[in-house]
Write a protein that holds these residues in place. Structure first.
Motif, PDB file in Angstrom:
ATOM      1  N   LEU B 119       2.802   6.192  10.506  1.00 47.86           N
ATOM      2  CA  LEU B 119       3.205   6.574   8.987  1.00 47.86           C
ATOM      3  C   LEU B 119       3.647   5.254   8.394  1.00 47.86           C
ATOM      4  CD1 LEU B 119       5.624   9.583   9.221  1.00 47.86           C
ATOM      5  CD2 LEU B 119       3.280   9.436   8.332  1.00 47.86           C
ATOM      6  N   PHE B 122       0.621   3.336   7.375  1.00 50.00           N
ATOM      7  CA  PHE B 122      -0.027   3.905   6.262  1.00 50.00           C
ATOM      8  C   PHE B 122       0.921   3.760   4.974  1.00 50.00           C
ATOM      9  CE2 PHE B 122      -2.112   7.757   8.619  1.00 50.00           C
ATOM     10  CZ  PHE B 122      -3.274   7.129   8.501  1.00 50.00           C
ATOM     11  N   LEU B 123       2.171   3.595   5.235  1.00 49.94           N
ATOM     12  CA  LEU B 123       3.075   3.107   4.161  1.00 49.94           C
ATOM     13  C   LEU B 123       2.790   1.624   3.709  1.00 49.94           C
ATOM     14  CD1 LEU B 123       5.742   3.875   2.381  1.00 49.94           C
ATOM     15  CD2 LEU B 123       7.034   3.111   4.454  1.00 49.94           C
ATOM     16  N   GLY B 126      -0.429   1.655   2.055  1.00 53.55           N
ATOM     17  CA  GLY B 126      -0.173   2.296   0.310  1.00 53.55           C
ATOM     18  C   GLY B 126       0.377   1.172  -0.394  1.00 53.55           C
ATOM     19  N   TYR B 127       1.356   0.348   0.144  1.00 50.50           N
ATOM     20  CA  TYR B 127       1.907  -0.708  -0.626  1.00 50.50           C
ATOM     21  C   TYR B 127       0.741  -1.574  -0.810  1.00 50.50           C
ATOM     22  CZ  TYR B 127       5.181  -4.597  -1.423  1.00 50.50           C
ATOM     23  OH  TYR B 127       6.065  -5.635  -1.785  1.00 50.50           O
ATOM     24  N   LEU B 129      -2.558  -1.412  -1.153  1.00 47.75           N
ATOM     25  CA  LEU B 129      -3.190  -0.846  -2.111  1.00 47.75           C
ATOM     26  C   LEU B 129      -2.789  -1.001  -3.669  1.00 47.75           C
ATOM     27  CD1 LEU B 129      -4.908   2.158  -0.568  1.00 47.75           C
ATOM     28  CD2 LEU B 129      -5.939   0.073  -1.272  1.00 47.75           C
ATOM     29  N   LEU B 130      -1.329  -0.374  -3.905  1.00 49.16           N
ATOM     30  CA  LEU B 130      -0.611  -0.448  -5.127  1.00 49.16           C
ATOM     31  C   LEU B 130      -0.825  -1.888  -5.804  1.00 49.16           C
ATOM     32  CD1 LEU B 130       0.630   1.219  -7.382  1.00 49.16           C
ATOM     33  CD2 LEU B 130       2.849   0.542  -5.944  1.00 49.16           C
ATOM     34  N   GLY B 132      -2.746  -4.315  -5.195  1.00 49.94           N
ATOM     35  CA  GLY B 132      -4.152  -4.469  -5.672  1.00 49.94           C
ATOM     36  C   GLY B 132      -4.575  -3.659  -7.081  1.00 49.94           C
ATOM     37  N   ALA B 133      -3.898  -2.654  -7.166  1.00 49.15           N
ATOM     38  CA  ALA B 133      -4.576  -1.723  -8.370  1.00 49.15           C
ATOM     39  C   ALA B 133      -3.819  -2.010  -9.465  1.00 49.15           C
ATOM     40  CB  ALA B 133      -4.139  -0.276  -7.708  1.00 49.15           C
ATOM     41  N   TYR B 143       6.224  -2.488  -9.939  1.00 46.17           N
ATOM     42  CA  TYR B 143       5.661  -1.127  -8.983  1.00 46.17           C
ATOM     43  C   TYR B 143       5.948  -1.407  -7.542  1.00 46.17           C
ATOM     44  CZ  TYR B 143       3.689   0.560 -13.362  1.00 46.17           C
ATOM     45  OH  TYR B 143       3.427   1.049 -14.717  1.00 46.17           O
ATOM     46  N   LEU B 147       8.122   0.877  -4.778  1.00 48.85           N
ATOM     47  CA  LEU B 147       7.581   1.358  -3.661  1.00 48.85           C
ATOM     48  C   LEU B 147       8.225   0.813  -2.424  1.00 48.85           C
ATOM     49  CD1 LEU B 147       5.664   3.335  -2.458  1.00 48.85           C
ATOM     50  CD2 LEU B 147       3.919   1.701  -2.485  1.00 48.85           C
ATOM     51  N   CYS B 150      11.685   2.465  -1.610  1.00 43.16           N
ATOM     52  CA  CYS B 150      11.575   3.676  -1.176  1.00 43.16           C
ATOM     53  C   CYS B 150      11.014   3.463   0.287  1.00 43.16           C
ATOM     54  CB  CYS B 150      10.393   4.577  -2.009  1.00 43.16           C
ATOM     55  SG  CYS B 150      10.912   4.850  -3.537  1.00 43.16           S
ATOM     56  N   GLY B 151      10.120   2.626   0.482  1.00 37.86           N
ATOM     57  CA  GLY B 151       9.809   2.587   1.886  1.00 37.86           C
ATOM     58  C   GLY B 151      10.842   2.149   2.909  1.00 37.86           C
TER      59      GLY B 151
END
Lengths: 226, 221, 226
Positions: B119, B122-123, B126-127, B129-130, B132-133, B143, B147, B150-151
């Motif tokens: 997990l 994956f966290l 995700g971090y 990816l965000l 880069g997005a 942003y 995250l 929260c993580g």
């Protein structure tokens, strides 16, 4: 505080009114729930795995998938005519906006769950009669947790490419924890175990809700502004 | 000496000392009675796991301060720490199964601790990816900070699971409420390794930080 | 009063605002002309509190409650009727239930749209949609109107109506900031004129007795100068 709640209610009421007018999202989500339940039925070998063993998993995977649909919808509908921009120039506080979206999302998911639960009982012949009240309580407890995080994240991805996909990827690590708790409690309820066995998980769920609802209420102001 | 070079030297020192950890663990530390040589992986696995989680906490702390101070150094640090944390989580996820195969008889099991690390991994993904997005760097940093915080708050929930769930995973030997129950020479090797991993974390993060700085200068952002 | 001091903002390497300062008193209308990408929209968004500038500050007496925003997007929800939209936005601006009903009727009458109040917004033509958006912006009787390319997408007749309406609003002692890339629009409404390029005001002066044609000529000279 009263002003905060009044504005949150105005936003939630508007969202629900919009939903009631179009009904596309809610009907899709309900149909989707029924479909997932159906797929689960065919994806299991009834001679090897009894419905009761798999029931908690089926219930929760279905509910979390359905919740994802609600979360994607929440800020998508603010993109029409750039209404989000209008919300942000208005005196509406960011926290009220978050609470309004959270309320609307919870109402949306609650409707899906209240249709999904009877369907689940019907399809899998699970005896829920005696444990209905604690079951509803667990569903509420777990739903609040992941919808709170999901509402925050759906605002986070709204200005990114592949918003729907990214939301799922971001949310998943946060979803598993309440999901495990919910599945464990549900399994004990269905297995007629004493509730005292599940107290640890219930505490975990409650702690998760408190931490992430407050955290998301606080952090939301950093997500919607440009 | 530039930041990049300093980071490079720290990393090289860390890697050299890592070789030392191997030598010490294999040749100068007694073999564990029940688990045999497989236990040696413990000296890599646990320090990596500690730093994989700590890195996430540091991402969160950097993010909190970034949101309030708007200091881009904090954002650069958070981004660097997240990338290094990803690598450490990957080390945990590789060394775990290597140990699990001879001891548990299976590469992978849905054990609470393994799942937790997965997990965490994956966290991190995700971090990254965000980050880069989002096209606008300031927006992306904000942003990512949300995250990251929260993580950080998810880490205790991930970690608590070890105590709450019945698990196949060995219970903590050193970082537990009572005193460590490990023979002196094993403890010494482990502490040595933890020190080396700390050095590696600092070295990697310094280099990554320096790289983002160069990238920003070059792109005039 | 509306006060902007030393505004600076960049998106990555693109500088949108580079040291913009000005002030506006009631009754003044500032027209900002500039090519696309000059940072006009960013300036309006900073004034509206949508963007926190990286340096400098902007202040509007009365805060968000005093601001009305008219952009090229209407901020209206397609599946709600015009009146429902107005009532929702009114509630965000803190108008009581009775007050917002009265104001909604008032602005709709003023914009000659009373007979359309019950129609869903998606069914409106482009010109009517723009009028509904103006009704929404005027609902809370804002002291400051921010207009971002309000003429875009309007046919000649609708643009003419809008010009007349803006003239009336201006006479009401409001402050207005109008940003447009088309120097042939809105110059006659202005009391002050600014030319913006690459985040800077390259020209900023009271309009004085200059005619709209003279301003257009000055603008073309300024933009041709490199």
């Amino acid at each position: 505080m009263a002003e905060l709640l009044r504005q949150a209610w105005a936003v939630a009421r508007k969202d629900l009114l919009l939903e009631f007018r179009t009904r596309t999202a809610i009907v899709s989500a309900v149909v989707f729930t029924a479909l997932v339940l159906t797929v689960f039925n065919f994806g299991r070998d009834p001679t090897a795995v009894s419905a009761l063993d798999l029931a908690p998993t089926i219930l929760w995977v279905t509910f979390t998938f359905a919740a994802m649909l609600a979360l994607n919808r929440a800020f998508q509908l603010e993109l029409e005519n750039q209404a989000l921009e209008g919300l942000l120039v208005s005196p509406l506080s960011r926290t009220s906006l978050y609470w309004g979206k959270l309320l609307a999302n919870l109402a949306f998911v609650a409707v899906v769950e209240s249709v999904g639960l009877p369907l689940f009982v019907l399809f899998f012949n699970v005896p829920v009669g005696r444990v209905l009240l604690p079951l509803v309580a667990v569903i509420a407890l777990a739903t609040v947790g992941f919808v709170a995080v999901g509402t925050l994240f759906s605002a986070l991805v709204i200005r990114t490419r592949f918003a729907e996909l990214l939301l799922v990827v971001l949310l998943l690590p946060f979803l598993v924890r309440p999901l495990i708790g919910a599945v464990q409690v549900t399994a004990r309820l269905f297995g007629d175990r004493p509730l005292s066995e599940a107290v640890g998980y219930l505490k975990l769920l409650a702690a998760y809700d408190i931490v992430f609802v407050s955290l998301a209420s606080f952090l939301f102001r950093f997500t919607v502004d440009e | 000496m530039s930041l990049l070079h300093r980071g490079r030297w720290i990393t090289l020192l860390g890697l050299a000392l890592l070789a030392g950890v191997y030598v010490r663990a294999l040749a100068f530390t007694p073999v564990e009675r029940l688990q045999g040589p497989a236990q040696k992986i413990y000296y890599l696995h646990v320090p990596a796991a500690i730093w994989a989680e700590t890195a996430m906490v540091l991402v969160g702390l950097g993010s909190i301060f970034y949101l309030f101070l708007k200091d881009r150094r904090l954002d650069r640090f958070a981004a660097a720490s997240a990338e290094v944390g990803t690598v450490f989580a990957a080390i945990v996820l590789t060394t775990g199964p290597i140990w699990g195969k001879p001891i548990w008889g299976t590469w992978w099991t849905w054990d609470a601790r393994l799942t937790s690390t997965l997990l965490l991994f994956f966290l991190y993904i995700g971090y990254l990816l965000l980050r880069g997005a989002v096209r606008d760097p300031a927006l992306g940093a904000r942003y990512a900070a949300v995250l990251g915080i929260c993580g950080m708050c998810l880490v205790p929930f991930i970690h608590l699971s070890v105590y709450l769930f019945r698990t196949l995973h060995p219970q903590p030997i050193i970082l537990k409420p009572s005193a460590p129950s490990l023979p002196g020479s094993m403890l010494a090797t482990w502490l040595f390794s933890l020190g080396v991993f700390t050095l590696l974390y600092v070295g990697f993060v310094t280099q990554r930080y320096a790289l983002s700085l160069l990238w920003e200068e070059r792109n005039g952002a | 009063m509306l006060l902007a001091e030393g505004l600076h903002h960049a998106f990555g390497r693109v500088v949108a605002l580079d040291g913009v300062s000005f002030s506006l008193a009631p009754g003044q209308t500032l027209a900002i002309f500039g090519p696309n990408g000059a940072g006009k929209t960013t300036l309006l968004k900073v004034l509206a509190g949508l963007i926190n500038p990286q340096a400098g500050s902007a202040r509007v007496d009365g805060g968000r409650r005093a601001i009305g925003w008219i952009g090229h997007q209407s901020h209206l929800y397609g599946h709600l009727t015009v009146r429902e939209n107005l009532l929702f936005w009114g509630s965000l601006y803190g108008l009581s239930a009775a007050r917002r009903a009265a104001r909604a009727a008032e602005v709709l009458a003023r914009l000659d749209m009373s007979d359309r109040a019950g129609e869903p917004v998606w069914s409106l033509s482009r010109g009517l949609l723009q009028r509904a958006a103006i009704a929404k912006a005027l609902l809370h009787d804002p002291a400051v109107l921010l207009l971002d390319e309000p003429f875009t997408g309007l046919d000649l007749a609708a643009a003419g109506q809008l010009r007349v309406l803006l003239g009336e609003l201006h006479d009401g002692g409001r402050m207005m900031v109008l940003a447009t890339h088309n120097v042939d629009e809105g110059a006659e409404l202005a009391t002050d004129v600014a030319f913006q390029r690459r985040g800077r005001f390259v020209h900023f002066a009271p309009r004085g007795t200059r005619s709209a044609a003279e301003i257009a000529a000055a603008y073309r000279r300024a933009m041709a100068d490199g």
